[in-house]
Motif scaffolding. Structure first.
Motif, PDB file in Angstrom:
ATOM      1  N   UNK A  90       0.850  -1.255   0.076  1.00  0.00           N
ATOM      2  CA  UNK A  90      -0.138   0.133   0.108  1.00  0.00           C
ATOM      3  C   UNK A  90       0.770   1.106  -0.045  1.00  0.00           C
ATOM      4  N   UNK A  91       1.582   1.592  -1.030  1.00  0.00           N
ATOM      5  CA  UNK A  91       2.363   2.638  -1.314  1.00  0.00           C
ATOM      6  C   UNK A  91       1.531   3.823  -2.156  1.00  0.00           C
ATOM      7  N   UNK A  92       1.614   4.982  -1.693  1.00  0.00           N
ATOM      8  CA  UNK A  92       0.915   5.974  -2.579  1.00  0.00           C
ATOM      9  C   UNK A  92       1.772   6.223  -3.571  1.00  0.00           C
ATOM     10  N   UNK A  93       1.194   6.711  -4.824  1.00  0.00           N
ATOM     11  CA  UNK A  93       1.634   7.241  -6.055  1.00  0.00           C
ATOM     12  C   UNK A  93       2.441   8.493  -5.883  1.00  0.00           C
ATOM     13  N   UNK A  94       3.480   8.565  -6.438  1.00  0.00           N
ATOM     14  CA  UNK A  94       4.374   9.705  -6.187  1.00  0.00           C
ATOM     15  C   UNK A  94       3.711  10.934  -6.428  1.00  0.00           C
ATOM     16  N   UNK A  95       3.941  11.980  -5.721  1.00  0.00           N
ATOM     17  CA  UNK A  95       3.492  13.273  -6.131  1.00  0.00           C
ATOM     18  C   UNK A  95       2.030  13.600  -5.337  1.00  0.00           C
ATOM     19  N   UNK A  96       1.088  12.883  -6.020  1.00  0.00           N
ATOM     20  CA  UNK A  96      -0.231  12.996  -5.715  1.00  0.00           C
ATOM     21  C   UNK A  96      -1.075  11.960  -4.749  1.00  0.00           C
ATOM     22  N   UNK A  97      -0.320  11.005  -4.483  1.00  0.00           N
ATOM     23  CA  UNK A  97      -0.820   9.793  -3.755  1.00  0.00           C
ATOM     24  C   UNK A  97      -1.541  10.081  -2.511  1.00  0.00           C
ATOM     25  N   UNK A  98      -0.843  10.953  -1.654  1.00  0.00           N
ATOM     26  CA  UNK A  98      -1.389  11.371  -0.375  1.00  0.00           C
ATOM     27  C   UNK A  98      -2.532  12.266  -0.417  1.00  0.00           C
ATOM     28  N   UNK A  99      -2.653  13.214  -1.446  1.00  0.00           N
ATOM     29  CA  UNK A  99      -3.915  13.985  -1.658  1.00  0.00           C
ATOM     30  C   UNK A  99      -4.869  13.070  -2.032  1.00  0.00           C
ATOM     31  N   UNK A 100      -4.890  11.960  -3.040  1.00  0.00           N
ATOM     32  CA  UNK A 100      -6.010  11.125  -3.243  1.00  0.00           C
ATOM     33  C   UNK A 100      -6.481  10.530  -1.958  1.00  0.00           C
ATOM     34  N   UNK A 101      -5.440  10.117  -1.096  1.00  0.00           N
ATOM     35  CA  UNK A 101      -5.936   9.164   0.121  1.00  0.00           C
ATOM     36  C   UNK A 101      -6.856  10.488   0.941  1.00  0.00           C
TER      37      UNK A 101
END
Length: 107
Positions: A90-101
């Motif tokens: 469960x790794x976030x996508x670089x750059x925008x992944x945390x925002x998507x979560x």
């Protein structure tokens, strides 16, 4: 890393741009809902929305290099997300992944 993670199929499908998140959402609904699949659905949905928004923005201009760069960038991020889902991570996508979560926390 666990090999038989529940929700792996919807997690992988969620990275197919445009229709993938919708299919994955329906697969991950009801009693079969898993946190792993939900994580990747949020990532895939955010990536699809980013793809559509950038596509609409760039369609107003005739800049082939910008369009090609967008396609390559989104494709690389989608492949990255798909490979992390296949590996059971469960790794976030670089750059925008945390925002998507954050944006899609209710999914």
């Amino acid at each position: 890393m666990e090999e038989n993670i529940q929700g792996k199929t919807p997690a992988i499908i969620s990275y197919i741009l445009l229709v993938g998140p919708l299919i994955a959402l329906s697969m991950n609904s009801g009693q079969d809902k898993t946190a792993f699949a939900s994580f990747h659905i949020r990532q895939g949905l955010g990536l699809t929305i980013t793809f559509i928004a950038l596509g609409l923005l760039l369609s107003n201009f005739y800049i082939p290099m910008a369009v090609m760069s967008m396609w390559i960038g989104i494709s690389v991020l989608a492949m990255y997300g798909m490979f992390t889902a296949v590996k059971g991570e469960t790794k976030t996508i670089p750059l925008l992944g945390n925002l998507f979560q954050k944006f899609f926390k209710n999914i």
